[in-house]
Design a protein around this motif. Structure first.
Motif, PDB file in Angstrom:
ATOM      1  N   VAL A 408       0.852  -1.193   0.000  1.00  0.00           N
ATOM      2  CA  VAL A 408       0.000   0.000   0.000  1.00  0.00           C
ATOM      3  C   VAL A 408       0.880   1.232   0.000  1.00  0.00           C
ATOM      4  CG1 VAL A 408      -2.178  -0.702   1.028  1.00  0.00           C
ATOM      5  CG2 VAL A 408      -0.201  -0.359   2.488  1.00  0.00           C
ATOM      6  N   PHE A 413      -1.026  -3.397  -4.859  1.00  0.00           N
ATOM      7  CA  PHE A 413      -1.721  -3.933  -3.687  1.00  0.00           C
ATOM      8  C   PHE A 413      -3.197  -4.157  -3.978  1.00  0.00           C
ATOM      9  CE2 PHE A 413      -4.324  -2.914   0.069  1.00  0.00           C
ATOM     10  CZ  PHE A 413      -4.071  -4.082   0.775  1.00  0.00           C
ATOM     11  N   PHE A 424     -10.612 -16.124  -1.803  1.00  0.00           N
ATOM     12  CA  PHE A 424     -11.396 -16.273  -0.580  1.00  0.00           C
ATOM     13  C   PHE A 424     -12.851 -16.591  -0.910  1.00  0.00           C
ATOM     14  CE2 PHE A 424     -13.697 -14.340   3.029  1.00  0.00           C
ATOM     15  CZ  PHE A 424     -13.120 -15.072   4.037  1.00  0.00           C
ATOM     16  N   SER A 538     -20.601 -10.473   5.927  1.00  0.00           N
ATOM     17  CA  SER A 538     -19.404  -9.826   6.460  1.00  0.00           C
ATOM     18  C   SER A 538     -19.031  -8.599   5.643  1.00  0.00           C
ATOM     19  CB  SER A 538     -18.258 -10.799   6.449  1.00  0.00           C
ATOM     20  OG  SER A 538     -18.125 -11.303   5.156  1.00  0.00           O
ATOM     21  N   VAL A 539     -18.121  -7.830   6.187  1.00  0.00           N
ATOM     22  CA  VAL A 539     -17.726  -6.575   5.566  1.00  0.00           C
ATOM     23  C   VAL A 539     -16.216  -6.566   5.393  1.00  0.00           C
ATOM     24  CG1 VAL A 539     -17.834  -4.094   5.743  1.00  0.00           C
ATOM     25  CG2 VAL A 539     -19.552  -5.479   6.897  1.00  0.00           C
ATOM     26  N   ASN A 540     -15.772  -6.708   4.167  1.00  0.00           N
ATOM     27  CA  ASN A 540     -14.342  -6.569   3.923  1.00  0.00           C
ATOM     28  C   ASN A 540     -14.137  -5.308   3.129  1.00  0.00           C
ATOM     29  OD1 ASN A 540     -14.462  -9.169   4.794  1.00  0.00           O
ATOM     30  ND2 ASN A 540     -14.180 -10.026   2.745  1.00  0.00           N
ATOM     31  N   SER A 541     -13.232  -4.487   3.575  1.00  0.00           N
ATOM     32  CA  SER A 541     -12.963  -3.319   2.757  1.00  0.00           C
ATOM     33  C   SER A 541     -11.560  -2.825   3.006  1.00  0.00           C
ATOM     34  CB  SER A 541     -13.956  -2.207   3.084  1.00  0.00           C
ATOM     35  OG  SER A 541     -13.710  -1.748   4.378  1.00  0.00           O
ATOM     36  N   ILE A 542     -11.033  -2.179   2.009  1.00  0.00           N
ATOM     37  CA  ILE A 542      -9.749  -1.519   2.196  1.00  0.00           C
ATOM     38  C   ILE A 542      -9.886  -0.108   1.660  1.00  0.00           C
ATOM     39  CG2 ILE A 542      -8.253  -3.527   2.075  1.00  0.00           C
ATOM     40  CD1 ILE A 542      -7.765  -2.693  -0.895  1.00  0.00           C
ATOM     41  N   ILE A 554      -0.209  10.688  11.356  1.00  0.00           N
ATOM     42  CA  ILE A 554       0.656  10.141  12.406  1.00  0.00           C
ATOM     43  C   ILE A 554       2.057  10.748  12.310  1.00  0.00           C
ATOM     44  CG2 ILE A 554       1.781   8.051  13.254  1.00  0.00           C
ATOM     45  CD1 ILE A 554      -0.733   6.535  12.297  1.00  0.00           C
TER      46      ILE A 554
ATOM     47  N   ALA B  78      -0.371   2.812  12.119  1.00  0.00           N
ATOM     48  CA  ALA B  78      -1.519   2.721  11.209  1.00  0.00           C
ATOM     49  C   ALA B  78      -2.052   1.290  11.185  1.00  0.00           C
ATOM     50  CB  ALA B  78      -1.116   3.158   9.808  1.00  0.00           C
ATOM     51  N   LEU B  81      -4.159   0.655  14.147  1.00  0.00           N
ATOM     52  CA  LEU B  81      -5.517   1.195  14.114  1.00  0.00           C
ATOM     53  C   LEU B  81      -6.504   0.191  13.524  1.00  0.00           C
ATOM     54  CD1 LEU B  81      -4.887   4.859  12.955  1.00  0.00           C
ATOM     55  CD2 LEU B  81      -5.294   3.995  15.248  1.00  0.00           C
ATOM     56  N   GLN B  93     -17.444   0.741   9.998  1.00  0.00           N
ATOM     57  CA  GLN B  93     -16.644   0.018   9.024  1.00  0.00           C
ATOM     58  C   GLN B  93     -15.188   0.427   9.164  1.00  0.00           C
ATOM     59  OE1 GLN B  93     -17.511   0.960   5.013  1.00  0.00           O
ATOM     60  NE2 GLN B  93     -16.465  -0.819   4.219  1.00  0.00           N
ATOM     61  N   ILE B  94     -14.316  -0.580   9.214  1.00  0.00           N
ATOM     62  CA  ILE B  94     -12.892  -0.270   9.277  1.00  0.00           C
ATOM     63  C   ILE B  94     -12.310  -0.408   7.891  1.00  0.00           C
ATOM     64  CG2 ILE B  94     -10.674  -1.100  10.118  1.00  0.00           C
ATOM     65  CD1 ILE B  94     -11.843  -1.667  12.704  1.00  0.00           C
ATOM     66  N   PRO B  95     -11.667   0.643   7.389  1.00  0.00           N
ATOM     67  CA  PRO B  95     -11.201   0.580   5.998  1.00  0.00           C
ATOM     68  C   PRO B  95      -9.919  -0.228   5.837  1.00  0.00           C
ATOM     69  CG  PRO B  95     -10.626   2.673   6.932  1.00  0.00           C
ATOM     70  CD  PRO B  95     -11.352   1.926   7.995  1.00  0.00           C
ATOM     71  N   GLY B  96      -9.963  -1.477   6.183  1.00  0.00           N
ATOM     72  CA  GLY B  96      -8.785  -2.310   5.998  1.00  0.00           C
ATOM     73  C   GLY B  96      -8.977  -3.629   6.680  1.00  0.00           C
ATOM     74  N   ASP B  97      -8.383  -4.677   6.110  1.00  0.00           N
ATOM     75  CA  ASP B  97      -8.504  -5.997   6.718  1.00  0.00           C
ATOM     76  C   ASP B  97      -7.113  -6.545   7.013  1.00  0.00           C
ATOM     77  OD1 ASP B  97      -7.606  -6.363   4.234  1.00  0.00           O
ATOM     78  OD2 ASP B  97      -9.152  -7.738   3.574  1.00  0.00           O
ATOM     79  N   ILE B  99      -5.227  -8.472   5.345  1.00  0.00           N
ATOM     80  CA  ILE B  99      -4.312  -8.422   4.194  1.00  0.00           C
ATOM     81  C   ILE B  99      -3.663  -7.040   4.132  1.00  0.00           C
ATOM     82  CG2 ILE B  99      -4.154  -8.681   1.699  1.00  0.00           C
ATOM     83  CD1 ILE B  99      -6.745 -10.365   1.896  1.00  0.00           C
ATOM     84  N   MET B 100      -4.474  -6.036   4.424  1.00  0.00           N
ATOM     85  CA  MET B 100      -3.974  -4.662   4.435  1.00  0.00           C
ATOM     86  C   MET B 100      -2.968  -4.471   5.573  1.00  0.00           C
ATOM     87  SD  MET B 100      -5.454  -1.417   3.251  1.00  0.00           S
ATOM     88  CE  MET B 100      -5.262   0.267   3.778  1.00  0.00           C
ATOM     89  N   ILE B 104       0.630  -3.096   5.060  1.00  0.00           N
ATOM     90  CA  ILE B 104       1.111  -1.865   5.714  1.00  0.00           C
ATOM     91  C   ILE B 104       2.430  -2.127   6.431  1.00  0.00           C
ATOM     92  CG2 ILE B 104       0.646  -0.231   7.581  1.00  0.00           C
ATOM     93  CD1 ILE B 104      -2.301  -0.429   6.890  1.00  0.00           C
ATOM     94  N   SER B 155     -15.165 -13.610   6.508  1.00  0.00           N
ATOM     95  CA  SER B 155     -14.791 -12.225   6.267  1.00  0.00           C
ATOM     96  C   SER B 155     -13.318 -12.048   6.582  1.00  0.00           C
ATOM     97  CB  SER B 155     -15.608 -11.291   7.141  1.00  0.00           C
ATOM     98  OG  SER B 155     -15.009 -10.021   7.148  1.00  0.00           O
ATOM     99  N   THR B 156     -12.663 -11.168   5.819  1.00  0.00           N
ATOM    100  CA  THR B 156     -11.256 -10.929   6.112  1.00  0.00           C
ATOM    101  C   THR B 156     -11.077  -9.731   7.041  1.00  0.00           C
ATOM    102  OG1 THR B 156     -11.094  -9.590   4.120  1.00  0.00           O
ATOM    103  CG2 THR B 156     -10.429 -11.890   3.932  1.00  0.00           C
ATOM    104  N   SER B 157     -12.189  -9.103   7.423  1.00  0.00           N
ATOM    105  CA  SER B 157     -12.057  -7.923   8.271  1.00  0.00           C
ATOM    106  C   SER B 157     -11.859  -8.341   9.724  1.00  0.00           C
ATOM    107  CB  SER B 157     -13.305  -7.054   8.086  1.00  0.00           C
ATOM    108  OG  SER B 157     -13.793  -6.659   9.325  1.00  0.00           O
ATOM    109  N   GLN B 160     -14.741  -8.195  12.326  1.00  0.00           N
ATOM    110  CA  GLN B 160     -15.681  -9.275  12.029  1.00  0.00           C
ATOM    111  C   GLN B 160     -15.171 -10.606  12.567  1.00  0.00           C
ATOM    112  OE1 GLN B 160     -18.000  -7.712  10.234  1.00  0.00           O
ATOM    113  NE2 GLN B 160     -19.432  -9.420  10.445  1.00  0.00           N
TER     114      GLN B 160
END
Lengths: 685, 318
Positions: A408, A413, A424, A538-542, A554, B78, B81, B93-97, B99-100, B104, B155-157, B160
């Motif tokens: 990232v 990425f 998945f 479920s909720v996956n997001s980036i 930071i 980060a 977080l 909602q958390i903007p990352g799972d 994998i992220m 990072i 889920s990958t989060s 969750q």
């Protein structure tokens, strides 16, 4: 609207043709030196404008025109041969990738070609370059297989000429030979596939109905296409031409070859297997997935052992093709089982990675060209400290390195994340065997990512940082601004797509939808945030954008706190710790070989390293010089191609005198026998 | 509102607890050697002292050397977080799972590795090269073990996943989680540069990995790097304790009280894990560099067995 798009596209093609014509004129009527450069600037300007128009047309096509556009339809007097070119969403997407790359590579070329000035005929180079681009556009837009075949062959030939452009070096001509032989075997297989299909459908058109073809024949055709396109893509074990051909070609051509030419094979697989033939069996996808995993892991592993920048990058192309194939394989599996959404997601991942790879690999080859331009060497071991002489190139190469290592907030990425998500999503309770494969693919992707990062730490760290390891590197000077600009555009796009992936995914969604995939865009939400909602609750997001904002905040916070606590920043400059001995010199640094040695030892079963130590001097204890060299065994070349090659030679030696006797009577007999056979076949079949 | 509270809690807890955990592990080691050892709060003092010191910078280095400490620290934070310390307060909602999170941390590691090469020091190159090997070996097992728990919760989060495991009851009694837990434990040791993979207390070139990479750093740069390493360590520990020993389902009520209680239990879990890590470190020897692949392979095999068990047994909830 559709008319505008069509005209825009044709205008772009026309400009390329003009560029080719102009360079042909320069080639024939060139005056030494000066005119060559002006002419080259002109031709590149043509290419820049043409690619701009072409890219705009492609985007407009995908966004605004629903149906495929007919660009050209010229039938000729020769049966079967008619020039038919269509632009549908899939073609347009690849044309977009091509245009973006050609745009920045052409800008780069203005500066880069100046090192040929006075040494070579730049007109010839530009002619081959523009014709190569035209051939690729032809491949991407052909509407019948004959047309496709002709352009495919043209693409291979022009790229071959470009590979051997610096023909006075023996390794270049050798590389060219390996390339042309491999690519022709592949083309022959494709041709057989086309003819088999024709024998059932009685049509060469790409929208012919292939439903009537029996299953077993479809399987055969699939294998032919897989080997044919796989060779062009550089899939392991058909990759051997890639690490030879890419380093031999001039860097701007390497960028095009690795950035887009090998992607025409991905286009071919999607076009001919998915759209044309139709996915028939699950095992098709499984084979592609396994090949993808193999290519990804082995590609990056061999890349780590390379110290020639361009060979290293060539192996990374093999790796990235592997990652693309993992996505493609998953999508084929899902389509075969009628999971259109999962298939759509996986295809999006594969196509996005294709696009991303075009950007960062194209950029990396341009970077390699810049290094070669400045330091006159491709060997990482001779470089070092270039960040001080070419700061912008260093910055851009760093961006590309992060992108290709799937870090990232760069574009690599996003596409790898989508690939992970598709793997998945593909794990469904009913297929245990497939699930094992998917899990293994996840592990392979993870290993690939980490090894790629290691490899690019090596590439960047050894060539740009530390002390220069050779005279040339110490004397290197920065490259012309146009070269930097060419790389800068690609780097900006890598970051841009990384931060705002939704823009690309929106475009891609239409492409995927048009080839029968389920739309995933409906499941995406959140404006500039990429959020893929899987089918379950479920909720996956980036969100790379949120990450970069958090990172900035930071860092700012840390700076403020440190400033308050520690006061103003005052540093003391001093030499690097040299263990209290003599002053540090460049030979004390880690070399690229040393850097990758632990990994070589860990995977020694794969690499089979061979080391040679030559000690000179009379005394055992005080040698005058020690030469140490180490190489890794290329198992595919040594254990697969060598025996094959030798067997072929043996066979032809044996048959030479029995079949090719040199007597014309014998040959006449052969011809007669063949004619007889054909007549008999026609009578009874 | 929820998001802001969440961010504040994450930041405060991670930043405050991370150095303490380091002190705790050191204390365990000291006590086992019949030494009194430094205070558990020593790292806070060290950080303060380092920030006040004037840094010495190698005259060979470039801007990479200067930005790396900030990037390493910021990426660790980060990543922190995205790994909730408590599930009692979560943003929508958390903007990352996960994998992220891995990616990072890879960003920070990438910069650390190139910064080590920036000073032209042999030590830097050595540490960087070894880190490259170790990270390559351990990454598949991180992904596979996290993938396993992700499959269970579909889920990958991470929030969750953490909420799903709360329904399992006692995950550590479940075969899938046992495997994943053991794999994660090895991952923690490797990722936080502890014995048997690396030795944080050493300054001998034969054994250094992380220490070799940051050898040229001093002053505020070193403070940031040390702090970053501590934060990263806590991220992995949080992952471990909140997935394998979930507790928030036991708190039967909501609100501020529940949050504080949940954080206290979290703290207790982290302390226990830190003590365990200290004891592991005391009782193992540092492996030689080329035995680390065996350990990584063990971790990978455990994680893979975990996922196989899930796929075969369909290990939903017990």
């Amino acid at each position: 609207m559709e008319l505008y798009v069509r005209n825009l596209f044709l205008m772009s093609v026309l400009l390329y043709v003009l560029g080719a014509a102009a360079s042909a004129l320069i080639y024939f009527f060139r005056k030494p030196d000066k005119t060559g450069m002006t002419g080259s600037f002109l031709v590149n300007a043509f290419c820049i404008v043409a690619s701009g128009l072409g890219g705009a047309a492609a985007v407009a096509k995908i966004l605004f025109a629903v149906n495929p556009l007919e660009l050209i339809n010229l039938s000729s007097a020769i049966p079967f041969i008619s020039l038919e070119m269509n632009l549908d969403n899939l073609s347009a997407f690849f044309v977009l990738a091509l245009s973006v790359l050609v745009f920045s590579v052409s800008i780069y070329s203005i500066g880069y070609l100046s090192h040929y000035n006075g040494k070579r005929n730049i007109g010839l180079f530009n002619l081959l370059y523009t014709m190569f681009i035209l051939a690729m556009i032809g491949v991407l837009t052909s509407a019948n297989t004959v047309c496709f075949y002709i352009f495919w062959e043209a693409m291979s030939l022009f790229s071959y000429f470009l590979v051997v452009f610096e023909a006075e070096k023996e390794e270049n001509t050798k590389a060219g030979t390996v390339y042309i032989v491999m690519t022709h075997i592949a083309t022959a297989l494709l041709l057989i596939g086309f003819v088999i299909i024709y024998s059932y459908t009685k049509s060469f058109a790409l929208n012919a109905n292939t439903m009537a073809i029996p299953g077993i024949v479809k399987n055969i055709v699939f294998v032919l296409f897989l080997i044919g396109f796989g060779t062009k893509a550089g899939v392991i074990p058909l990759h051997i031409w890639l690490p030879h051909a890419h380093p031999a070609a001039p860097s701007n051509v390497s960028a095009l070859m690795s950035g887009i030419m090998i992607k025409t094979a991905i286009y071919g697989l999607v076009r001919f297997v998915l759209c044309y033939l139709g996915i028939q069996n699950t095992w098709w996808g499984i084979v592609i997935l396994i090949l993808g995993v193999l290519s990804a892991v082995l590609g990056v592993a061999y890349a780590l052992m390379e110290h020639n920048i361009k060979r290293l990058l060539a192996f990374h192309s093999v790796e990235n093709i592997g990652i693309i194939l993992i996505g493609l394989g998953v999508s084929f599996i899902a389509f075969a089982q009628h999971h259109q959404i999962v298939g759509g997601l996986a295809l999006t991942a594969a196509l996005l990675h294709t696009f991303n790879h075009t950007l960062f690999k194209g950029g990396l080859f341009l970077g390699a060209g810049a290094i070669q331009y400045a330091a006159h060497t491709k060997n990482i071991e001779d470089l070092g400290g270039l960040i001080k002489t070419m700061p912008l190139t260093a910055l851009f190469v760093l961006c590309f390195s992060l992108a290709i290592s799937a870090i990232v907030p760069f574009n690599g990425f996003v596409s790898e994340w989508l690939t992970y998500q598709s793997l998945f999503a593909n794990i469904l309770p009913e297929h245990i065997g497939l699930n094992f494969l998917a899990v293994l693919a996840v592990a392979a992707l993870a290993l690939t990512g980490a090894l790629a990062a290691a490899c690019f730490v090596k590439l960047f760290g050894i060539s740009f940082l530390g002390l220069p390891r050779s005279e040339q590197a110490a004397k290197a000077q920065d490259v012309p601004a146009t070269m930097t600009l060419g790389m800068g555009i690609l780097a900006a796009l890598c970051l841009g797509i990384g931060l705002f992936p939704l823009t690309m995914i929106k475009l891609l969604d239409k492409v995927v939808f048009s080839v029968g995939g389920g739309s995933i865009y409906g499941q995406l939400q959140g404006g500039f945030m990429l959020a893929y909602y899987p089918l379950t609750i479920s909720v996956n997001s980036i969100s790379p954008l949120a990450f970069i904002l958090a990172l900035g905040a930071i860092i700012l916070l840390a700076l403020i706190v440190i400033r308050i606590v520690g006061g103003k920043y005052i540093e003391r400059r001093y030499g690097t710790w040299d263990c209290g001995f003599e002053a540090l010199n460049s030979r004390m640094q880690y070399s690229a070989t040393g850097f990758s040695k632990p990994i070589k030892i860990v995977f020694r079963a794969l690499f089979r390293p061979v080391r040679k130590t030559i000690v000179e001097g009379d005394s055992m204890y005080h040698p005058e010089s020690i030469m140490y060299s180490t190489t890794v065994t290329s198992i595919f070349e040594d254990y697969l191609y060598e025996p094959l090659y030798r067997a072929l030679l043996r066979f032809s030696k044996r048959t030479k005198f029995r079949v090719q006797t040199g007597s014309i009577h014998n040959y006449l007999l052969y011809i007669f026998a063949l004619v007889l056979l054909l007549m008999l076949y026609n009578r009874f079949a | 509102m929820n998001s802001i509270v969440y961010l504040l809690i994450q930041l405060l807890v991670i930043l405050l607890v991370a150095p303490f955990v380091n002190g705790l592990i050191k204390k365990v080691k000291a006590l086992s050697q019949k030494r009194k050892g430094a205070s558990v709060l020593q790292m806070y003092f060290d950080l303060y002292k380092l920030v006040k010191k004037k840094p010495v910078v190698s005259n060979i280095s470039s801007w990479i050397f200067h930005v790396t400490p900030y990037i390493v620290f910021a990426t660790a934070l980060a990543a922190a977080l995205l790994v909730p310390v408590s599930t009692k307060i979560l943003p929508p909602q958390i903007p990352g799972d996960f994998i992220m999170v891995v990616s990072i941390l890879a960003l920070g590691r990438f910069f650390l590795m190139i910064a080590a090469l920036d000073t032209a020091s042999t030590f830097g190159g050595m540490g960087s090269s070894r880190e490259a090997m170790i990270s390559a070996l351990i990454e598949p097992s991180i992904l596979i073990s996290m993938f396993t728990v992700a499959l269970i919760s579909r889920s990958t989060s991470l929030p969750q996943i953490m909420e799903t495991v709360q329904k399992v009851g006692l995950p550590l009694a479940h075969p899938v989680y046992i495997m994943v837990g053991l794999a994660l434990l090895i991952i923690i040791l490797a990722e936080t540069c502890r014995i048997p993979v690396d030795d944080p207390a050493t300054h001998l070139e034969l054994t250094m990995v992380h220490e070799a990479m940051i050898l040229e750093y001093s002053g505020r740069h070193l403070a940031l790097l040390e702090y970053g390493a501590a934060v990263k360590q806590l991220v992995f520990m949080t992952l471990f304790v909140n997935i394998l020993i979930p507790q928030d389902q036991m708190i039967g009520f909501m609100g501020l009280g529940a949050l504080i209680l949940s954080l206290l239990i979290y703290l207790l879990k982290v302390i226990l894990l830190a003590l365990a890590m200290g004891i592991i470190e005391v009782n193992t020897v540092k492996l030689k560099l080329f035995s680390i692949p065996n350990l990584a392979a063990l971790s990978f095999i455990l994680a893979f067995l975990g996922v196989l068990q899930f796929l075969i047994l369909g290990g939903k909830h017990v």
